[in-house]
Design an enzyme around this catalytic site. Structure first.
Site, mmCIF file in Angstrom:
data_model
loop_
_atom_site.group_PDB
_atom_site.id
_atom_site.type_symbol
_atom_site.label_atom_id
_atom_site.label_comp_id
_atom_site.label_asym_id
_atom_site.label_seq_id
_atom_site.Cartn_x
_atom_site.Cartn_y
_atom_site.Cartn_z
ATOM 1 N N HIS A 1 0.847 -1.197 0.000
ATOM 2 C CA HIS A 1 0.000 0.000 0.000
ATOM 3 C C HIS A 1 0.884 1.249 0.000
ATOM 4 O O HIS A 1 1.094 1.847 -1.042
ATOM 5 C CB HIS A 1 -0.948 -0.035 1.205
ATOM 6 C CG HIS A 1 -1.873 1.139 1.275
ATOM 7 N ND1 HIS A 1 -2.183 1.765 2.454
ATOM 8 C CD2 HIS A 1 -2.540 1.797 0.313
ATOM 9 C CE1 HIS A 1 -3.013 2.767 2.208
ATOM 10 N NE2 HIS A 1 -3.246 2.806 0.907
ATOM 11 N N CYS B 1 -0.479 0.408 9.585
ATOM 12 C CA CYS B 1 -0.691 1.776 9.092
ATOM 13 C C CYS B 1 -2.117 1.985 8.589
ATOM 14 O O CYS B 1 -2.810 2.896 9.022
ATOM 15 C CB CYS B 1 0.303 2.108 7.988
ATOM 16 S SG CYS B 1 1.996 2.265 8.598
ATOM 17 N N HIS B 2 -2.556 1.116 7.644
ATOM 18 C CA HIS B 2 -3.887 1.329 7.081
ATOM 19 C C HIS B 2 -4.712 0.056 7.057
ATOM 20 O O HIS B 2 -5.670 -0.061 6.294
ATOM 21 C CB HIS B 2 -3.778 1.930 5.680
ATOM 22 C CG HIS B 2 -2.991 3.202 5.669
ATOM 23 N ND1 HIS B 2 -1.649 3.234 5.388
ATOM 24 C CD2 HIS B 2 -3.350 4.476 5.951
ATOM 25 C CE1 HIS B 2 -1.224 4.479 5.492
ATOM 26 N NE2 HIS B 2 -2.229 5.253 5.829
ATOM 27 N N GLY B 3 -4.285 -0.955 7.826
ATOM 28 C CA GLY B 3 -5.119 -2.141 8.001
ATOM 29 C C GLY B 3 -5.201 -3.083 6.823
ATOM 30 O O GLY B 3 -6.295 -3.487 6.420
ATOM 31 N N PRO C 1 -6.516 -1.962 2.013
ATOM 32 C CA PRO C 1 -6.271 -1.110 0.844
ATOM 33 C C PRO C 1 -5.102 -1.531 -0.059
ATOM 34 O O PRO C 1 -4.997 -1.022 -1.172
ATOM 35 C CB PRO C 1 -5.988 0.259 1.472
ATOM 36 C CG PRO C 1 -5.447 -0.051 2.822
ATOM 37 C CD PRO C 1 -6.096 -1.330 3.266
#
Lengths: 200, 422
Positions: free
Chosen positions: A145, A164-166, A179
């Protein structure tokens, strides 16, 4: 190296000739306008073109100097001793400044990774294509990502989880949820013997 | 300026130009009336601008790889030379670039001396130029320290020690300059910082230098005031642009020849030995462009005296517009001044040669002689010459002597002016 400056020198010499000629034509205000104008146009175009090439050639070293240098490239391979890694354990080593995960998978994790329908995957790839020996999973530990380092043995698929963003990765390092667009990248590596891996 | 006010053709252009007159500036630079008789000695202004800009660009690039620390500086320079892509080219360009810069600036300065470009109304151009020159020397000196070789280290030690000659405060000033009790990492990092900053100051002064030039306009080889614009002038573009480019390319060919074939000809082998605060090289000399001043420094048998005389030899140049009392600018019309001009050139070259030699015996004797002559030239010869010298009559305009020569061809006998042309 010698080639580059022969080219550079000849370019400068050519440019010199063209500039000199254009200067001659500019300073001699000859009456025969049409004829000289054509010649002048040619000279202008030619000298501008050569000038552009020359400036480009001179600019290239200034740009290329920011690319990885010889000392960085010299570190392009890393050898790792894997004899001390127990089943189910993993280590992280540094290769070209990036973390590389080396995981010795358990039989359960291997079968879980292999027995999955490709249609369920976001970035379909067989587990067999991602490993050289099913027991050893070697991959670059950088989330696809935005470049964070995922945590091991975490997430919904018991693989890796990026804080960080799963993004959730499975036991083969394939993206399952979140993501990130693609699976964790597999570096170029080889087994030198049973206990040593050469990455790069 | 005797130019018409420029109005852009397009509506947008007018809107923009009335708010920020960049288009007017560009127009001014394009149409700027220059004397039509400028010779190749006048191309060094453009060459120097090129030098400054390329030094800044290559320096910016080197700063991406250089490490300003006593333990790593030398290695990081070797890293640039061996590992960084084209690092050898960029560093050789930067290192030799300083020499080419000084070569060009010396020609530029002596051109101004010969053609009287420092005389009224161009004093400000000259004074700004001298400030640029002094800043250039400071910048070059600090740049020379950065590779942290033996010559770098001992140059830094010797030059900073010049300040220890100051009475009472000397020692304190030197310690302050060093940031310690000897040249070391703190000295290196502050030199690095200043070496990075000063070129931008030079750049600003160059803008002022050119601005000041564009008020009275260029001097010219004949040295007479001309009407601008008139039959005596040509627009800057394309005439001067092409001429400058042509000269620049010849300059670049010489430059490239040095970089590619003899890149170390102007440096000292000792600087490829890492700085060692415990051993001084047996014979240390500054870079060639500082040698005349080095010779003056050593000619005086007193520590403080040497420093004062050396700095005076630089600052005396600031007063040149008033030391030269002659009404005529160009030495084309001053036969006696011309002779003394060439003697001064030889004197400076001799000083440069002696600066590279050990200060003993005849070298020292001639060093003192040349130093004395240097000051005699500026303080006695120039002011006296201005009053005493009988100059050749000046032409009325640049076009006039050309007409005279044409008359000459038809048979009317020679006039002084036509000889001047040759």
């Amino acid at each position: 190296m010698s080639g580059s400056y022969i080219i550079l020198t000849s370019l400068i010499a050519l440019l010199l000739v063209f500039l000199y000629l254009s200067w001659v034509f500019v300073s001699n205000e000859i009456d025969n306008k049409k004829k000289t104008e054509k010649r002048r146009d040619f000279l202008y175009t030619a000298s501008y073109a050569l000038g552009a090439v020359g400036i480009g050639a001179a600019a290239w070293p200034l740009i290329d100097q920011m690319n990885p240098d010889a000392s960085v490239k010299a570190l392009a391979t890393t050898e790792v001793d894997i004899s001390s890694i127990g089943p189910g354990k993993s280590i992280t080593v540094l290769w070209r400044g990036k973390p590389v995960f080396i995981k010795r998978r358990t039989q359960e994790e291997i079968s879980k990774a292999q027995n999955i329908k490709l249609t369920e995957l976001k970035d379909p790839q067989k587990d067999q294509d991602r490993v050289k020996k099913p027991e050893w999973l070697v991959m670059i530990g950088v989330c696809t990502h935005l470049g964070c380092v995922p945590l091991g043995d975490k997430g919904d698929y018991k693989g890796w989880f990026c804080p960080c963003h799963g993004s959730h990765y499975d036991t083969s390092g394939r993206i399952r949820k979140g993501p990130a667009p693609t699976n964790l990248e597999i570096p170029k590596y080889e087994f030198i013997d049973n206990n040593t891996i050469k990455i790069g | 300026m005797s130019e018409e006010k420029y109005i852009p053709k397009s509506k947008i252009g007018q809107w923009f130009d009335s708010r920020l007159p960049l288009l007017s500036l560009a127009h001014h630079l394009r149409e700027y009336p220059t004397p039509k008789n400028l010779n190749y000695w006048w191309t060094f202004g453009a060459i120097l601008t090129f030098c400054l800009i390329t030094q800044i660009i290559t320096g910016l690039v080197l700063a991406m790889h250089y490490v300003a620390h006593a333990d790593f500086a030398f290695e990081s320079v070797e890293h640039i030379m061996r590992d960084v892509n084209y690092g050898w080219l960029i560093r050789y360009f930067h290192a030799n670039g300083s020499s080419m810069f000084f070569l060009a600036v010396y020609i530029h300065i002596f051109r101004a001396l010969f053609y009287g470009s420092y005389k009224t109304p161009r004093e400000m151009i000259w004074i700004l130029g001298m400030f640029i020159y002094i800043l250039m020397m400071a910048t070059a000196f600090m740049g020379y320290v950065l590779p942290w070789g033996q010559m770098s280290f001992w140059a830094a030690t010797v030059i900073t020690n010049l300040f220890s000659a100051l009475p009472i405060i000397g020692e304190g000033v030197v310690t302050w300059l060093w940031g310690g009790y000897a040249v070391d990492s703190p000295t290196l990092t502050r030199f690095y910082s200043l070496h990075y900053f000063l070129p931008f100051l030079i750049f600003a002064l160059v803008v002022l230098h050119i601005w000041a030039l564009h008020i009275p306009g260029n001097n010219n080889p004949i040295g007479i005031e001309i009407k601008k614009p008139s039959k005596d002038t040509v627009p800057f573009s394309p005439y001067i642009v092409v001429k400058d480019l042509y000269a620049l390319i010849i300059f670049l060919i010489i430059f490239a020849g040095i970089i590619f074939f003899v890149p170390n000809i102007l440096s000292h082998p000792d600087n490829y030995i890492k700085a060692n605060p415990m051993v001084t090289p047996s014979h240390i000399v500054p870079e060639w462009y500082l040698l005349p001043f080095y010779a003056i420094l050593r000619a005086v048998p007193s520590k403080l005296g040497g420093v004062i005389v050396m700095f005076s030899s630089l600052f005396i140049l600031m007063f040149l517009p008033w030391l030269d009392t002659s009404k005529v600018r160009s030495m084309v019309f001053k036969p006696l001044s011309k002779i003394f001009f060439w003697i001064l050139v030889i004197d400076v070259l001799v000083l440069g040669y002696l600066g590279a030699m050990p200060p003993e015996g005849w070298y020292l004797f001639f060093g003192r002689l040349a130093t004395i002559y240097y000051f005699v030239h500026f303080l006695i010869i120039l002011p006296v010459l201005g009053f005493k010298e009988k100059t050749i009559p000046l032409p009325i305009s640049l076009s006039k002597p050309v007409l005279d020569e044409q008359i000459d061809l038809t048979g009317t006998k020679s006039i002084n002016n036509s000889e001047i042309l040759k």
